[in-house]
Write a protein that holds these residues in place. Structure first.
Motif, short mmCIF file in Angstrom:
data_model
loop_
_atom_site.label_atom_id
_atom_site.label_comp_id
_atom_site.label_asym_id
_atom_site.label_seq_id
_atom_site.Cartn_x
_atom_site.Cartn_y
_atom_site.Cartn_z
N ASN A 1 8.98 -39.15 40.12
CA ASN A 1 9.80 -38.60 40.83
C ASN A 1 9.54 -37.26 40.19
N HIS A 2 8.93 -36.87 39.00
CA HIS A 2 8.33 -36.16 39.07
C HIS A 2 6.83 -35.93 38.93
N VAL A 3 6.13 -34.64 39.45
CA VAL A 3 4.61 -34.66 38.96
C VAL A 3 4.19 -33.56 37.61
N ARG A 4 3.75 -34.33 37.06
CA ARG A 4 2.80 -33.67 35.73
C ARG A 4 2.10 -33.63 35.10
N PRO A 5 1.67 -32.73 34.57
CA PRO A 5 -0.28 -32.27 34.12
C PRO A 5 -0.13 -33.60 33.14
N LEU A 6 -1.29 -33.83 32.53
CA LEU A 6 -1.82 -34.33 31.57
C LEU A 6 -2.60 -33.60 30.67
N ARG A 7 -1.18 -34.14 29.24
CA ARG A 7 -1.86 -33.12 28.38
C ARG A 7 -3.34 -33.50 27.21
N GLN A 8 -3.52 -34.81 27.42
CA GLN A 8 -4.51 -35.28 27.16
C GLN A 8 -4.91 -36.34 27.63
N GLY A 9 -6.57 -36.29 27.17
CA GLY A 9 -7.16 -38.28 28.08
C GLY A 9 -7.35 -37.84 28.92
N VAL A 10 -8.25 -39.00 29.15
CA VAL A 10 -8.96 -38.95 30.26
C VAL A 10 -8.28 -40.04 30.50
N PRO A 11 -7.94 -39.97 32.06
CA PRO A 11 -7.33 -41.15 32.73
C PRO A 11 -8.31 -42.44 33.29
N GLN A 12 -7.65 -43.63 32.79
CA GLN A 12 -8.61 -44.78 32.90
C GLN A 12 -8.12 -44.93 34.19
N GLY A 13 -9.40 -45.66 35.42
CA GLY A 13 -9.24 -45.35 36.48
C GLY A 13 -9.73 -44.60 37.77
N ALA B 1 -15.70 -52.20 15.30
CA ALA B 1 -14.86 -51.28 15.66
C ALA B 1 -14.62 -50.96 16.13
N ASP B 2 -13.39 -49.80 16.77
CA ASP B 2 -12.94 -49.64 18.10
C ASP B 2 -11.96 -48.28 17.47
N ILE B 3 -11.90 -47.07 18.94
CA ILE B 3 -11.51 -46.32 19.06
C ILE B 3 -10.28 -46.24 19.45
N GLU B 4 -9.28 -46.47 18.65
CA GLU B 4 -7.67 -46.39 19.48
C GLU B 4 -7.23 -45.40 19.60
N SER B 5 -7.27 -46.69 21.13
CA SER B 5 -7.00 -45.14 22.94
C SER B 5 -7.64 -44.17 22.62
N PHE B 6 -8.55 -44.37 22.75
CA PHE B 6 -10.26 -43.52 22.89
C PHE B 6 -9.04 -42.54 24.17
N PHE B 7 -9.92 -43.25 25.11
CA PHE B 7 -9.55 -42.56 26.72
C PHE B 7 -7.90 -41.88 26.56
N ASP B 8 -7.23 -43.04 26.17
CA ASP B 8 -5.96 -41.13 26.50
C ASP B 8 -5.76 -40.74 25.19
N ARG B 9 -6.62 -40.24 24.26
CA ARG B 9 -6.49 -38.82 23.41
C ARG B 9 -7.39 -38.13 23.56
N ILE B 10 -8.37 -38.21 24.43
CA ILE B 10 -9.47 -37.60 24.54
C ILE B 10 -8.81 -35.89 24.51
N ASP B 11 -9.09 -35.03 23.73
CA ASP B 11 -8.45 -33.51 23.47
C ASP B 11 -9.45 -32.96 24.43
N HIS B 12 -8.57 -32.41 25.26
CA HIS B 12 -9.21 -31.76 26.38
C HIS B 12 -10.02 -30.00 26.29
#
Length: 218
Positions: free
Chosen positions: A181-193, A138-149
């Motif tokens: 173009n802009h600096v924006r906060p990451l609203r959810q997820g932890v950055p892969q990389g 099984a796989d959690i879809e887009s897991f890293f990108d969807r972690i709730d802060h």
């Protein structure tokens, strides 16, 4: 007394050696690994001073799109920190990793020291030899990108009792991200990389791993 006694020039140099070995591209500031290497001792001294004096702020993450697999049209977006931030995250990740190992379960293999794909394969063979007949993939879809802060912060508050260390982790949880173009906060997820992200992801999944283990599914 230093804010983080374990964060020393030697621990940062050791973290730097790991970053150097992994190579990778420059971050949003354009500083490459080779450029950082030319003045590494001065860079580390500045980094340590900024952390100790509460002046440290991470530079924006740089989004880079890469193929998920060779010859595949599927892509993923990596969020690459500046080299200086990768060094600090690596040092902090090593310190936290030792503390978090007691939190992680035997069935967890990803992103852990002295564990690998081969370790997981050996575990599957062991279970097969002891009567288990089925494997569920099984796989959690887009897991890293969807972690709730909010949930991640709750988990960290339980696992990390050092308020200064929590404040440092808080610098990395919301980004920021440079979108060209802009600096924006990451609203959810932890950055892969980011070096710290796999450790945070493992901590976030611990309750899920425990539920699987209690159900006899791991």
């Amino acid at each position: 007394m230093p804010k983080f006694p374990w964060l020393t020039p030697d621990s940062l140099l050791s973290a730097w050696e790991h970053v150097l070995e992994n190579a990778g591209c420059a971050g949003a500031d354009g500083v490459t690994v080779d450029q950082f290497a030319r003045t590494v001792e001065a860079e580390i001294a500045v980094l340590l001073h900024e952390v100790e004096t509460d002046e440290y702020r991470p530079l924006p993450l740089l989004p880079i799109t890469v193929q998920k697999k060779p010859n595949s049209s599927a892509t993923r977006t990596l969020m690459v920190p500046a080299v200086r931030d990768r060094v600090l995250q690596t040092a902090v990740g090593r310190q936290l990793g030792h503390a978090f190992e007691d939190e992680f379960l035997e069935c967890s293999f990803a992103y852990r020291p002295k564990r690998s794909v081969n370790s997981a394969i050996a575990r599957i063979r062991f279970l097969h030899n002891h009567g288990y007949s089925y494997v569920a993939e099984a796989d959690i879809e887009s897991f890293f990108d969807r972690i709730d802060h909010s949930l991640l912060r709750q988990r960290l508050a339980v696992a990390v009792k050092d308020h200064a260390l929590l404040a440092l982790l808080e610098e990395w949880i919301p980004g920021p991200v440079w979108d060209g173009n802009h600096v924006r906060p990451l609203r959810q997820g932890v950055p892969q990389g980011s070096p710290i992200s796999p450790l945070l992801a493992n901590l976030f999944l611990t309750d899920f791993d425990l539920a699987l283990e209690q159900a006899g599914l791991s």
